[in-house]
Enzyme design. Structure first.
Site, short mmCIF file in Angstrom:
data_model
loop_
_atom_site.label_atom_id
_atom_site.label_comp_id
_atom_site.label_asym_id
_atom_site.label_seq_id
_atom_site.Cartn_x
_atom_site.Cartn_y
_atom_site.Cartn_z
N CYS A 1 -4.08 0.59 -2.67
CA CYS A 1 -3.90 -0.66 -1.91
C CYS A 1 -2.81 -1.54 -2.52
CB CYS A 1 -5.19 -1.47 -1.89
SG CYS A 1 -6.57 -0.70 -1.06
N CYS B 1 -10.38 -3.63 -4.72
CA CYS B 1 -9.32 -4.54 -5.16
C CYS B 1 -9.89 -5.85 -5.71
CB CYS B 1 -8.36 -4.82 -4.01
SG CYS B 1 -7.32 -3.39 -3.65
N GLU C 1 0.42 5.17 0.62
CA GLU C 1 -0.50 6.21 1.10
C GLU C 1 -0.05 7.60 0.65
OE1 GLU C 1 -0.95 5.52 5.34
OE2 GLU C 1 -2.18 3.75 4.95
N GLU D 1 -2.84 -4.71 -3.20
CA GLU D 1 -3.29 -5.67 -4.23
C GLU D 1 -3.31 -5.01 -5.60
OE1 GLU D 1 -4.64 -4.87 -1.37
OE2 GLU D 1 -5.80 -6.50 -0.48
N CYS E 1 -10.18 -5.18 0.03
CA CYS E 1 -11.35 -4.32 -0.08
C CYS E 1 -12.09 -4.63 -1.39
CB CYS E 1 -10.93 -2.85 -0.02
SG CYS E 1 -10.17 -2.24 -1.54
N ASN F 1 0.85 -1.20 0.00
CA ASN F 1 0.00 0.00 0.00
C ASN F 1 0.88 1.24 0.00
OD1 ASN F 1 0.58 -0.94 2.67
ND2 ASN F 1 -1.04 0.33 3.53
N1 THU Z 1 -5.31 -1.47 2.27
C1 THU Z 1 -4.72 -2.29 1.36
O1 THU Z 1 -3.55 -2.11 1.02
N2 THU Z 1 -5.45 -3.32 0.86
C2 THU Z 1 -6.76 -3.56 1.15
O2 THU Z 1 -7.36 -4.46 0.58
C3 THU Z 1 -7.45 -2.75 2.16
C4 THU Z 1 -6.67 -1.61 2.72
C5 THU Z 1 -4.53 -0.35 2.83
C6 THU Z 1 -4.98 1.02 2.39
C7 THU Z 1 -4.48 1.89 3.50
O3 THU Z 1 -3.14 2.27 3.23
C8 THU Z 1 -4.48 0.98 4.72
O4 THU Z 1 -4.63 -0.34 4.23
C9 THU Z 1 -5.59 1.27 5.70
O5 THU Z 1 -6.81 1.33 5.07
#
Ligand code: THU
Length: 128
Positions: free
Chosen positions: A53, A89, A44, A55, A86, A42
């Site tokens: 994300c 993804c 940010e 994935e 999520c 991920n």
């Molecule tokens: N996140 C992912 O990398 N993958 C997911 O399927 C759900 C959430 C990350 C996004 C964000 O940086 C952190 O998790 C918190 O939401």
């Protein structure tokens, strides 16, 4: 490649997650049908909604490298318990491989296996 091997690759990638805002690091390892593995973390942003994300990063790296057919993805995270992808993804994954196997790991590398259609049974499909 075994689930444990794919989890290990995702876990290693997870160290490189850029998650200064949530503190929640995610790693993904996507196995293509040709046997290549694409990692994702991920990433940010201070403008929170721009976060991508792990994935989706893995999928976009793979497509950029010319791969569009995937057999399996392993997902790890820094929190406790099993972390499921999520909905966004899942939709991106099903675009390329509706039959994808997902390996969802907890913090001790215990894992559960799912087929994508179990987690996203009614994916959006553009009708032509
Ligand atoms: N996140 C992912 O990398 N993958 C997911 O399927 C759900 C959430 C990350 C996004 C964000 O940086 C952190 O998790 C918190 O939401």
């Amino acid at each position: 490649m075994s689930p444990a091997e794919l989890i290990a690759i995702a876990r290693k990638a997870q160290e490189r997650a850029y998650a200064p805002y949530s503190g929640f690091k995610v790693g993904a390892a996507l196995l293509s049908s040709t046997g290549n593995v694409f990692t994702g973390v991920n990433v940010e942003n201070s403008s929170y909604g721009l976060t991508v994300c792990a994935e989706r990063v893995a999928v976009f790296k793979a497509v950029t490298a010319g791969e569009k057919d995937f057999s399996c993805i392993a997902i790890t995270a820094s929190g406790n318990g099993y972390v499921y992808p999520c909905g966004a993804c899942l939709q991106v994954l099903q675009e390329f491989s509706p039959d994808l196997k997902l390996i969802i790991s907890d913090e001790k590398n215990n894992y559960k296996e799912y087929n994508l259609n179990q987690l996203l049974p009614r994916a959006f499909m553009l009708q032509s």
